[in-house]
Enzyme design. Structure first.
Site, PDB file in Angstrom:
ATOM      1  N   LYS A 112       0.818  -1.217   0.000  1.00 55.37           N
ATOM      2  CA  LYS A 112       0.000   0.000   0.000  1.00 55.37           C
ATOM      3  C   LYS A 112       0.857   1.275   0.000  1.00 55.37           C
ATOM      4  CE  LYS A 112      -4.209  -2.108   1.607  1.00 55.37           C
ATOM      5  NZ  LYS A 112      -3.698  -3.524   1.688  1.00 55.37           N
TER       6      LYS A 112
HETATM    7  C1  LIG Z   1      -4.260  -4.658   0.884  1.00 56.90           C
HETATM    8  C2  LIG Z   1      -3.428  -5.891   0.752  1.00 56.90           C
HETATM    9  C3  LIG Z   1      -3.753  -6.923  -0.168  1.00 56.90           C
HETATM   10  C4  LIG Z   1      -4.979  -6.872  -1.049  1.00 56.90           C
HETATM   11  O1  LIG Z   1      -4.872  -5.925  -2.083  1.00 56.90           O
HETATM   12  P1  LIG Z   1      -6.176  -5.432  -2.869  1.00 56.90           P
HETATM   13  O2  LIG Z   1      -5.704  -4.335  -3.736  1.00 56.90           O
HETATM   14  O3  LIG Z   1      -7.121  -4.949  -1.789  1.00 56.90           O
HETATM   15  O4  LIG Z   1      -6.721  -6.581  -3.612  1.00 56.90           O
HETATM   16  C5  LIG Z   1      -2.894  -8.019  -0.266  1.00 56.90           C
HETATM   17  N1  LIG Z   1      -1.796  -8.123   0.518  1.00 56.90           N
HETATM   18  C6  LIG Z   1      -1.465  -7.163   1.427  1.00 56.90           C
HETATM   19  C7  LIG Z   1      -0.262  -7.358   2.274  1.00 56.90           C
HETATM   20  C8  LIG Z   1      -2.262  -6.015   1.563  1.00 56.90           C
HETATM   21  O5  LIG Z   1      -1.913  -5.087   2.474  1.00 56.90           O
END
Ligand SMILES: *Cc1c(COP(=O)(O)O)cnc(C)c1O
Length: 496
Positions: A112
């Protein structure tokens, strides 16, 4: 390029407006009305550039109401000095087919960061254009990861304040410490007595309260949202899929004649949607492989055409994928229906009234030509972490391991041996406890003891942001009642 709403195509706004506003008034999500395309020649040129230069070129078309100076300012601000690798999204090679796209070299060690380091710059630049000089106030309710990534992204960004609420007993000790020790002059963190839903409901109520909005306006402030349906979080994610292609072009044996597959551990469908958009723009991606944990609502949807959230919710060791409503899927439905806003609105209405919908045969066919889906449970996730460490010396976190496991299922079932880019979404050190279980039967008696043990046993180094946490000073100790959140907001903003 303009941005239109997935539920009403007649709503047409600029990029700045789409980002500053976050979501369209009738509840639809903003999507570009056209997509830029890149030629082979363009990609070859891009591959000679570093990540930031690639980002500027890819983002330029999506932010056509930003000046070159503004794009420069945003990209340089986001990706200079905040990642532990010169390339914020490097590829690690396992054998000659598996290319792990490591998206966790940022300040909170999860993918993120790639979006949330850039979003604050996009948002404040957009706000300047459309909100004439008002200060932007970001409210976040978090179950852990998003809150910290947003805090790091927004810290000390001019003309913004960020306030994060988390459930006091609903986050891990490491996540709590990460947030409570957050630095920055414009950041505010508050634990609430309640669960994540209480925090989320509280934030929604404050957001939609007209009296509160009035009061903010009187103080020259305006709310905005940092959550994953904001276009400003998706655009930065397209960049790393383009960049991953460029980096492969530089490999000794790229082996890309028939394209490559992309595997994504999926929750809200944002990350894999960005890969789809990259494919649409000309990146030679073959199949998009959607990997889920025990919360496999997307696996079932892709296999059957029925999306049904009426099912048990499981708490797993890959918590960021514990989701039953994948909100970014709405943008994919818009694509699959050939931009049919009425149909998308009807499907979303079914989802909110009945908790499910079914797509027709034509859409299902298109879905299956683009995507392949699979899932695995916690036990298989742990087993995969152990196997990959023993076999290749590569240490995965629990989310990445789901993707790796599903990719192996895909190869077994289809025999497709094209190269694959596997999105690695978190550092194994963020989920130390589970990762340790996969590689040893030893445990230390503290969180940081486990971190050290994992490092010794696997001969991998602890990311600096996690190492630093051990000596971090707690700044925020406030715990408020769940009906006192508004008071906390006013206090943080210095409003009486
Ligand atoms: C948010 C997240 C995901 C999922 O990603 P999306 O874009 O919501 O599908 C997968 N792995 C981690 C570590 C995350 O923080």
């Amino acid at each position: 390029m303009n941005y239109i709403s997935t539920r009403d195509k007649s709503v047409k706004v600029t990029a700045a407006k789409a980002i500053a506003q976050g979501i369209s008034n009738e509840g639809g999500l903003f999507v570009p009305d056209t997509f830029p395309t890149f030629s082979e020649e363009d990609f070859r040129k891009l591959s000679q550039m570093d990540y930031k230069e690639r980002a500027k070129i890819v983002l330029k078309d999506f932010l056509n109401d930003f000046t070159d100076e503004e794009i420069n300012y945003c990209v340089e601000g986001a990706y200079t000095g905040s990642f532990d690798d010169e390339n914020p999204a490097p590829l690690a090679l396992i054998g000659d087919k598996k290319r792990i796209l490591e998206l966790w070299h940022g300040p909170t060690c999860a993918f993120k960061d790639l979006a949330l380091q850039l979003l604050p710059y996009l948002l404040s630049t957009s706000a300047k254009k459309v909100n004439d000089g008002k200060k932007t106030v970001i409210l976040v309710a978090t179950s852990g990861d998003t809150g910290k990534a947003a805090l790091e992204g927004f810290k000390d960004v001019p003309d913004t304040e960020i306030i994060v609420f988390y459930p006091s007993d609903g986050v891990s000790p490491m996540q709590k410490l990460q947030m409570d020790s957050q630095l920055g002059e414009n950041v505010h963190v508050c634990a609430i007595k309640g669960n994540f839903d209480d925090a989320q409901t509280g934030v929604k109520n404050i957001f939609t309260d007209n009296e509160v909005k009035e009061k903010l306006l009187e103080n020259n402030m305006l709310f905005s949202s940092a959550n994953s349906i904001n276009w400003g979080r998706l655009a930065p994610q397209i960049v790393y899929y383009v960049s991953a292609y460029c980096d492969q072009l530089l490999l000794e044996k790229p082996d890309l004649e028939k394209g490559f597959n992309v595997v994504v551990p999926t929750g809200n469908f944002g990350n894999i949607l960005a890969a789809y958009y990259a494919k649409k723009m000309g990146v030679p991606i073959n199949k998009l492989i959607c990997a889920s944990n025990a919360n496999n609502v997307l696996t079932d949807f892709i296999k059957t055409g029925e999306y049904d959230r009426n099912r048990s919710f499981y708490t797993t060791i890959s918590p960021s994928m514990d989701i039953l409503i994948s909100s970014n899927l709405e943008r994919m439905l818009f694509e699959l229906t050939g931009n049919d806003d009425k149909k998308v609105a009807a499907l979303q209405a079914d989802l909110s009234s009945k908790g499910k919908y079914t797509v027709d045969g034509e859409i299902k066919e298109k879905l299956n030509s683009l995507f392949w889906a699979g899932c695995c449970d916690d036990e298989a996730t742990i087993k995969t972490i152990g196997e990959y460490f023993n076999l290749y010396g590569y240490l995965c976190d629990t989310h990445t391991a789901v993707a790796v496991n599903v990719y192996d299922q895909y190869v077994k079932e289809t025999g497709d041996t094209r190269p694959a880019v596997i999105a690695s979404t978190a550092s194994p050190y963020k989920f130390c406890d589970s990762v340790l279980t996969a590689v040893t039967d030893k445990k230390a008696d503290s969180e940081f003891g486990n971190v050290k043990l994992l490092s010794q046993l696997t001969k991998t180094s602890v990311p600096k942001p996690i190492k630093d946490l051990e000596n971090a000073t707690v700044r925020f100790k406030e715990i408020c009642e769940k009906d006192q959140m508004l008071k906390a907001v006013y206090k943080a903003l210095g409003i009486n």
